[in-house]
Scaffold this motif. Structure first.
Motif, PDB file in Angstrom:
ATOM      1  N   LEU A 169       0.987  -1.045   0.159  1.00 51.80           N
ATOM      2  CA  LEU A 169      -0.037  -0.103   0.061  1.00 51.80           C
ATOM      3  C   LEU A 169       0.874   1.125   0.085  1.00 51.80           C
ATOM      4  CD1 LEU A 169      -2.888  -0.673   2.475  1.00 51.80           C
ATOM      5  CD2 LEU A 169      -2.972  -0.323   0.084  1.00 51.80           C
TER       6      LEU A 169
ATOM      7  N   GLY B 142       0.607   4.317  -2.623  1.00 51.44           N
ATOM      8  CA  GLY B 142       0.631   5.474  -2.417  1.00 51.44           C
ATOM      9  C   GLY B 142       1.646   6.366  -2.825  1.00 51.44           C
TER      10      GLY B 142
ATOM     11  N   ILE C   7      -1.562   3.812   4.603  1.00 56.59           N
ATOM     12  CA  ILE C   7      -2.613   4.978   4.025  1.00 56.59           C
ATOM     13  C   ILE C   7      -2.211   6.304   4.661  1.00 56.59           C
ATOM     14  CG2 ILE C   7      -5.041   5.529   3.891  1.00 56.59           C
ATOM     15  CD1 ILE C   7      -5.669   2.735   3.963  1.00 56.59           C
TER      16      ILE C   7
ATOM     17  N   LEU D 244     -12.855   6.286   1.482  1.00 56.78           N
ATOM     18  CA  LEU D 244     -12.127   5.180   1.885  1.00 56.78           C
ATOM     19  C   LEU D 244     -12.901   4.117   2.698  1.00 56.78           C
ATOM     20  CD1 LEU D 244      -9.508   3.665   2.841  1.00 56.78           C
ATOM     21  CD2 LEU D 244      -9.432   5.007   4.749  1.00 56.78           C
TER      22      LEU D 244
END
Length: 311
Positions: free
Chosen positions: A154, A158, A184, A194
């Motif tokens: 993740l 990102g 995140i 989200l």
């Protein structure tokens, strides 16, 4: 209205020939179908429909939602659809199938992709996913439901997809784990929507997201059973986020089976007794798709004959 005032095609007793519809109207109709329906059925109706189905504008969005009775090779079909887009693909949905090779095939040919949704794609690995998604810098919406995706991956996503505004990361209910939430919070500061259904985040992870994502408008925490959304934390969520779905909120609009089965279960993988959400086993996948090898794809596309067939 008197029939004499109607245009010729609308005279009483006369019927329009669907093959003679203007191409833009035919395209509007066919856009309501999924990619599988177009390739398997619609493009074989007549020459004019086949011409419309081959237009790259028909393939800006590819929806590969399929049912359990599909007998065709969905991976080959998906590659064919991507090829038809000629680089114009902006949105794609895959259900139940896919490999690392397929995802990278899509990424290599779709640098303008804005939306990627992977639902129950159990053959796509964490590494393969990252390898593909870093090639998609314009990606704005990502969904990974019941697939393999780690907190570290993740972070990479990102850092690579700076335009990301929507993330749906849905899992089986988990034991407490803030890896996803912290990743995140560290790298996806522009998120507006989200969804973390069944995630293992705790109050700590939720606070980190709230601290780092000031633009957040919609937050779905249903079945996030390690979050204690009361008191100051609940107040903070309601003040910072327009729409908040709480851990015990209704799942009636959730697209997967989200029913609890045995609340007393002690199973480590599903510590809260959550259902399997209809995931297939590896054997069922093999029986269903009949893949002989994830990376073994012939240069001969079995759908090419559609492009040359005569009516």
């Amino acid at each position: 209205m008197d029939s004499s005032s109607l245009p010729p095609a609308m005279e009483v007793g006369e019927y329009r020939n669907w093959a003679e519809l203007p191409p833009e109207l035919t395209s509007s109709i066919l856009h309501r179908l999924g990619a599988i329906e177009i390739l398997e059925n619609a493009q074989k109706v007549c020459r004019s429909w086949r011409r419309v189905c081959k237009d790259p504008s028909m393939w800006r969005k590819i929806d590969m939602h399929n049912s359990d009775d599909m007998e065709c090779d969905l991976e080959i079909m998906c590659r064919h659809a991507v090829d038809r887009s000629q680089g114009g693909l902006v949105e794609i949905d895959l259900w139940y199938f896919g490999t690392d090779d397929l995802l990278n095939y899509i990424a290599d040919r779709s640098s303008n992709l804005r939306s990627l949704r992977l639902k129950r794609c159990s053959y796509i690995t964490d590494d393969g996913f990252v390898e593909a998604v870093v090639k998609l810098p314009l990606l704005e919406e990502l969904e990974v439901s019941y697939g393999s995706l780690s907190g570290e991956s993740l972070k990479v996503i990102g850092q690579s997809c700076l335009k990301m505004t929507t993330l749906k990361l849905n899992r089986h209910p988990q034991k407490e784990n803030d890896d996803d939430a912290l990743a995140i919070a560290e790298t996806m500061l522009g998120l507006r929507h989200l969804q973390m259904f069944g995630n293992g985040l705790s109050d700590t992870g939720l606070n980190a997201v709230l601290d780092s994502c000031p633009k957040l408008e919609h937050l779905d925490l249903r079945r996030c059973l390690n979050v204690n959304l009361v008191g100051d934390l609940q107040k903070r969520c309601s003040e910072r986020v327009k729409v908040v779905r709480h851990p015990n909120d209704s799942t009636h609009d959730y697209p997967f089976d989200a029913s609890f089965i045995d609340m007393g279960s002690s199973d480590d993988e599903y510590p809260y007794g959550f259902s399997d959400i209809d995931l297939m086993s590896d054997d069922e996948y093999d029986d269903f798709y009949g893949f002989s090898g994830a990376s073994d794809h012939s240069d001969d596309d079995p759908f090419d004959y559609y492009d040359d067939m005569l009516f």
